[in-house]
Design a protein around this motif. Structure first.
Motif, short mmCIF file in Angstrom:
data_model
loop_
_atom_site.label_atom_id
_atom_site.label_comp_id
_atom_site.label_asym_id
_atom_site.label_seq_id
_atom_site.Cartn_x
_atom_site.Cartn_y
_atom_site.Cartn_z
N ASN A 106 22.65 2.05 30.40
CA ASN A 106 21.84 3.14 29.86
C ASN A 106 20.47 2.68 29.39
O ASN A 106 19.98 3.07 28.34
CB ASN A 106 22.57 3.85 28.71
N GLY A 107 19.84 1.80 30.19
CA GLY A 107 18.50 1.35 29.88
C GLY A 107 18.43 0.30 28.78
O GLY A 107 17.35 -0.02 28.29
N ARG A 108 19.55 -0.24 28.38
CA ARG A 108 19.59 -1.28 27.34
C ARG A 108 19.90 -2.63 27.97
O ARG A 108 20.82 -2.76 28.78
CB ARG A 108 20.66 -0.98 26.28
N TYR A 109 19.13 -3.63 27.58
CA TYR A 109 19.33 -4.99 28.11
C TYR A 109 20.68 -5.53 27.61
O TYR A 109 21.04 -5.35 26.45
CB TYR A 109 18.19 -5.91 27.63
N GLU A 110 21.39 -6.24 28.49
CA GLU A 110 22.64 -6.90 28.11
C GLU A 110 22.65 -8.29 28.71
O GLU A 110 22.09 -8.54 29.77
CB GLU A 110 23.85 -6.11 28.63
N GLN A 111 23.31 -9.22 28.00
CA GLN A 111 23.42 -10.60 28.49
C GLN A 111 24.68 -11.25 27.96
O GLN A 111 25.25 -10.81 26.96
CB GLN A 111 22.21 -11.44 28.09
N ASP A 112 25.10 -12.31 28.64
CA ASP A 112 26.18 -13.19 28.19
C ASP A 112 25.59 -14.58 28.02
O ASP A 112 24.76 -15.01 28.84
CB ASP A 112 27.31 -13.28 29.22
N THR A 113 26.03 -15.29 27.00
CA THR A 113 25.65 -16.69 26.85
C THR A 113 26.54 -17.50 27.78
O THR A 113 27.77 -17.39 27.73
CB THR A 113 25.83 -17.16 25.40
N MET A 114 25.92 -18.32 28.62
CA MET A 114 26.65 -19.09 29.61
C MET A 114 26.73 -20.58 29.25
O MET A 114 27.60 -21.29 29.73
CB MET A 114 26.00 -18.93 30.99
N ASN A 118 18.43 -25.77 25.19
CA ASN A 118 19.20 -25.77 26.44
C ASN A 118 20.22 -24.64 26.53
O ASN A 118 21.16 -24.71 27.32
CB ASN A 118 19.87 -27.12 26.69
N ARG A 119 20.03 -23.58 25.76
CA ARG A 119 20.92 -22.42 25.86
C ARG A 119 20.55 -21.66 27.14
O ARG A 119 19.39 -21.48 27.45
CB ARG A 119 20.75 -21.51 24.66
N GLU A 120 21.54 -21.25 27.87
CA GLU A 120 21.34 -20.48 29.10
C GLU A 120 22.11 -19.18 29.00
O GLU A 120 23.24 -19.15 28.50
CB GLU A 120 21.82 -21.27 30.32
N THR A 121 21.49 -18.12 29.47
CA THR A 121 22.13 -16.81 29.44
C THR A 121 22.10 -16.21 30.84
O THR A 121 21.29 -16.61 31.69
CB THR A 121 21.41 -15.85 28.47
N ALA A 122 22.98 -15.26 31.06
CA ALA A 122 23.00 -14.51 32.32
C ALA A 122 22.80 -13.04 31.99
O ALA A 122 23.50 -12.48 31.13
CB ALA A 122 24.32 -14.71 33.05
N GLU A 123 21.85 -12.42 32.64
CA GLU A 123 21.63 -10.99 32.43
C GLU A 123 22.77 -10.23 33.08
O GLU A 123 23.15 -10.51 34.23
CB GLU A 123 20.31 -10.55 33.03
N ILE A 124 23.33 -9.27 32.35
CA ILE A 124 24.42 -8.45 32.91
C ILE A 124 24.09 -6.95 32.82
O ILE A 124 24.97 -6.11 32.88
CB ILE A 124 25.76 -8.75 32.20
N THR A 125 22.78 -6.65 32.70
CA THR A 125 22.35 -5.26 32.65
C THR A 125 22.65 -4.58 33.99
O THR A 125 22.37 -5.14 35.05
CB THR A 125 20.84 -5.18 32.37
N ASP A 126 23.24 -3.42 33.92
CA ASP A 126 23.49 -2.65 35.13
C ASP A 126 23.21 -1.17 34.85
O ASP A 126 22.75 -0.82 33.77
CB ASP A 126 24.91 -2.88 35.67
N PHE A 127 23.51 -0.31 35.81
CA PHE A 127 23.23 1.12 35.64
C PHE A 127 23.99 1.72 34.47
O PHE A 127 23.56 2.70 33.87
CB PHE A 127 23.56 1.89 36.92
N ASP A 128 25.14 1.14 34.13
CA ASP A 128 25.94 1.65 33.01
C ASP A 128 25.40 1.22 31.65
O ASP A 128 25.94 1.62 30.61
CB ASP A 128 27.40 1.18 33.15
#
Length: 150
Positions: A51-59, A39-49
Motif C-alpha cells: 500500500n505504498g509503504r516501504y518494507e524491508q528485512d534485515t539480511m 556492514n548491515r545489509e537489507t533486502a527490500e520486500i515492498t510489493d503491491f500489497d
C-alpha cells in the motif's frame, strides 16, 4: 531511579595475544566509536500489497569499533604500548590469520565483556609540528558477538 549518561573515557578495549592468550589493554585512547550497524545489509520486500509503504528485512548484521588516541612508547626503552604494538602486528596478517579476538566494556559494566572475532584496519599515524603523534585502528566484527565474564 533516572538513568544517567556514562563517561566516554571509561571504555576499556583489549586484544588477545593469540600466542599467549593474554589480554592486552590498548592504552592512550581518547576516542572510541562502536557502530552496531556497520556492514548491515537489507533486502527490500515492498510489493503491491504494501500500500505504498516501504518494507524491508534485515539480511545481515555487522559491527565495527574504531579507536583513536596517542602513539604510546616508553621514552627510556622505546618499547611500544603492548596493546598498540599487538594491533599493529595483527594488521599485517592475511586470510584466516587476519582474525583475532577483541573484547570491550565500559568500566561500569562489571558482569561481562563483549567479545568479537574481528579483523583490524590500521589507521594513520602522525601529527603536526606541535602535536603528539596519533594512532588509530578500526576493528570489524566477523560472525556473532559473544560475552565473557569480567
Amino acid at each position: 531511579m533516572a538513568t544517567r549518561p556514562i563517561d566516554a573515557r571509561d571504555w576499556i578495549v583489549e586484544v588477545e595475544d593469540s600466542v599467549s592468550g593474554t589480554w592486552l589493554p590498548i592504552r592512550g585512547l581518547n576516542s572510541l566509536t562502536i557502530n552496531i550497524a556497520e556492514n548491515r545489509e537489507t533486502a527490500e520486500i515492498t510489493d503491491f500489497d504494501s500500500n505504498g509503504r516501504y518494507e524491508q528485512d534485515t539480511m545481515q548484521n555487522g559491527a565495527s569499533l574504531a579507536v583513536e588516541g596517542f602513539y604510546e612508547q616508553d621514552p627510556a626503552t622505546g618499547a611500544r604500548d603492548p596493546g598498540q604494538a599487538y594491533v599493529d602486528m595483527w594488521a599485517d596478517r592475511l586470510s584466516v590469520d587476519s582474525h583475532n579476538r577483541l573484547r570491550y566494556r565500559h568500566e561500569t559494566q562489571t558482569a561481562a565483556w563483549a567479545v568479537w572475532d574481528a579483523t583490524v584496519e590500521p589507521g594513520e599515524v602522525g601529527g603536526g609540528n606541535n602535536d603528539k603523534s596519533s594512532w588509530s585502528a578500526t576493528f570489524t566484527r566477523s560472525g556473532a558477538p559473544t560475552t565473557m565474564a569480567v
